[in-house]
Design a protein around this motif. Structure first.
Motif, PDB file in Angstrom:
ATOM      1  N   ALA A  48       7.238  -0.234  49.262  1.00 41.93           N
ATOM      2  CA  ALA A  48       8.353   0.591  48.781  1.00 41.93           C
ATOM      3  C   ALA A  48       9.699  -0.080  49.021  1.00 41.93           C
ATOM      4  N   GLN A  49       9.732  -1.063  49.911  1.00 42.46           N
ATOM      5  CA  GLN A  49      10.983  -1.768  50.208  1.00 42.46           C
ATOM      6  C   GLN A  49      11.205  -2.971  49.284  1.00 42.46           C
ATOM      7  N   THR A  50      10.283  -3.169  48.346  1.00 37.49           N
ATOM      8  CA  THR A  50      10.336  -4.328  47.457  1.00 37.49           C
ATOM      9  C   THR A  50      11.398  -4.153  46.369  1.00 37.49           C
ATOM     10  N   ASP A  51      12.010  -5.246  45.985  1.00 34.18           N
ATOM     11  CA  ASP A  51      12.938  -5.265  44.855  1.00 34.18           C
ATOM     12  C   ASP A  51      12.121  -5.444  43.576  1.00 34.18           C
ATOM     13  N   PHE A  52      11.821  -4.330  42.897  1.00 37.35           N
ATOM     14  CA  PHE A  52      10.920  -4.375  41.744  1.00 37.35           C
ATOM     15  C   PHE A  52      11.525  -5.115  40.549  1.00 37.35           C
ATOM     16  N   GLN A  53      12.836  -5.200  40.506  1.00 35.63           N
ATOM     17  CA  GLN A  53      13.494  -5.875  39.394  1.00 35.63           C
ATOM     18  C   GLN A  53      13.106  -7.351  39.338  1.00 35.63           C
ATOM     19  N   HIS A  54      12.883  -7.931  40.519  1.00 35.48           N
ATOM     20  CA  HIS A  54      12.557  -9.363  40.577  1.00 35.48           C
ATOM     21  C   HIS A  54      11.080  -9.625  40.906  1.00 35.48           C
ATOM     22  N   LEU A  55      10.345  -8.560  41.260  1.00 37.02           N
ATOM     23  CA  LEU A  55       8.972  -8.750  41.730  1.00 37.02           C
ATOM     24  C   LEU A  55       8.100  -9.475  40.717  1.00 37.02           C
ATOM     25  N   PHE A  56       8.055  -8.972  39.485  1.00 40.83           N
ATOM     26  CA  PHE A  56       7.128  -9.520  38.500  1.00 40.83           C
ATOM     27  C   PHE A  56       7.651 -10.770  37.807  1.00 40.83           C
ATOM     28  N   LYS A  57       8.827 -11.216  38.268  1.00 42.11           N
ATOM     29  CA  LYS A  57       9.346 -12.487  37.771  1.00 42.11           C
ATOM     30  C   LYS A  57       8.971 -13.641  38.696  1.00 42.11           C
ATOM     31  N   ARG A  58       8.333 -13.298  39.815  1.00 39.30           N
ATOM     32  CA  ARG A  58       7.996 -14.319  40.807  1.00 39.30           C
ATOM     33  C   ARG A  58       6.688 -15.018  40.473  1.00 39.30           C
ATOM     34  N   LEU A  59       6.778 -16.302  40.227  1.00 38.05           N
ATOM     35  CA  LEU A  59       5.608 -17.090  39.850  1.00 38.05           C
ATOM     36  C   LEU A  59       4.574 -17.136  40.962  1.00 38.05           C
ATOM     37  N   ASP A  60       5.028 -17.110  42.239  1.00 39.09           N
ATOM     38  CA  ASP A  60       4.083 -17.246  43.352  1.00 39.09           C
ATOM     39  C   ASP A  60       3.096 -16.079  43.416  1.00 39.09           C
ATOM     40  N   LEU A  61       3.485 -14.882  42.932  1.00 37.24           N
ATOM     41  CA  LEU A  61       2.553 -13.744  42.913  1.00 37.24           C
ATOM     42  C   LEU A  61       1.394 -14.003  41.959  1.00 37.24           C
ATOM     43  N   TYR A  62       1.718 -14.541  40.794  1.00 37.23           N
ATOM     44  CA  TYR A  62       0.677 -14.840  39.814  1.00 37.23           C
ATOM     45  C   TYR A  62      -0.212 -15.985  40.292  1.00 37.23           C
TER      46      TYR A  62
END
Length: 296
Positions: free
Chosen positions: A200-214
């Motif tokens: 819940a403390q995550t910045d969702f605006q940038h979350l899915f733009k992060r290549l390292d998650l994928y």
């Protein structure tokens, strides 16, 4: 699906202010020092037989090799993907330590019954050996390893005691056994509530733009099974042990990573991003990996 709902509750509780950020560290300590050790101890409370002991012995050898290969791959992949230094330890931990106990129990119990659960308990014991030795060292960035501290870690002490009681054919009496079981049953809900609150403390605006998650999800959910499953099928004759290990290979990152990362380095939020993203995607990849590996 139940675990996703627990995560959602954790998310909402923090957003509503019913769980404060300062509470999360205490909840993580409750999970790792009380609830999880009780779950480990009670999972070893099964009737003794030499057939069971043989399954445990075979599973132990395979689990040890499985964890070593998984760890080596987890250490290699950040170098290939050039993961940033501040994310590397969390990346390796979340890649190595999966959610096999929480997600795996209903799946393995329904597919393989009591014997499958014995294999799962044995695998989980070795996973915890790595988690509370290498994992704590990883998350705390401590260079020196102390055997005394390791053996006195609640989860490790519970594993040792659990197997000693099993081989000594000693059963914990009621009502202590029921109390310990109830405390152990808190492990999955509590770990996922912590994960949801941290997420819940995550910045969702940038979350899915992060290549390292994928890159992480590709590694944990696709590359690891692709490497591990052929090795498992080549080396394991027992179909139940094979099935459990294949499912273990397909699991997402374990929620316990968020608790340890928060407890030892204050980076639980980062770990929660890997846990949540891989858990959501695993609902698609687990059935696919299991079907291709075991039934195709």
């Amino acid at each position: 699906m139940e675990l996703i709902i627990f995560m959602l509750f954790g998310f909402l509780l923090l957003k509503l202010g019913w769980i404060k950020k300062i509470h999360i560290n205490g909840l993580s300590g409750l999970l790792t020092k009380l609830s999880l050790p009780c779950a480990i101890l009670m999972s070893c409370q099964m009737p003794f037989s030499w057939q069971t002991a043989q399954v445990i012995g075979e599973s132990a050898v395979i689990s040890l090799l499985f964890m070593i290969v998984t760890l080596l791959l987890a250490l290699l992949m950040p170098k290939i993907f050039r993961i940033k230094a501040d994310l590397k330890n969390i990346w390796v931990g979340c890649c190595t330590f999966s959610n096999i106990l929480f997600i795996g129990i209903p799946i393995i119990g329904s597919l393989y019954g009591h014997v499958g659960l014995i294999v799962l308990v044995t695998y989980n014991a070795f996973s915890n050996l790595f988690l509370f030795s290498f994992g704590i060292k990883l998350y705390s960035s401590v260079s020196k390893f102390e055997w005394r501290s390791f053996l006195l870690t609640p989860a490790i002490a519970a594993s040792i005691l659990g197997f000693l009681l099993f081989f000594a054919r000693i059963r914990i009496v009621s009502p202590i056994s029921e109390t310990l079981s109830d405390l152990g049953n808190m492990t999955a809900p509590l770990s996922m509530l912590i994960t949801g609150a941290l997420f819940a403390q995550t910045d969702f605006q940038h979350l899915f733009k992060r290549l390292d998650l994928y890159e992480f999800c590709l590694t944990r959910l696709v590359i690891l099974p692709l490497v591990l499953v052929p090795l498992l099928k080549f080396g394991i004759q027992n179909q139940i042990i094979l099935g459990v290990m294949v499912i273990a290979a397909a699991m997402p990152a374990g929620a316990i990573n968020t608790a340890l990362a928060e407890l030892y380095s204050g980076q639980g939020r980062r770990a929660s991003e890997y846990v949540v993203s891989s858990t959501l995607l695993s609902m698609l990849t687990i059935p696919l990996v299991a079907w291709v590996s075991l039934f195709a």
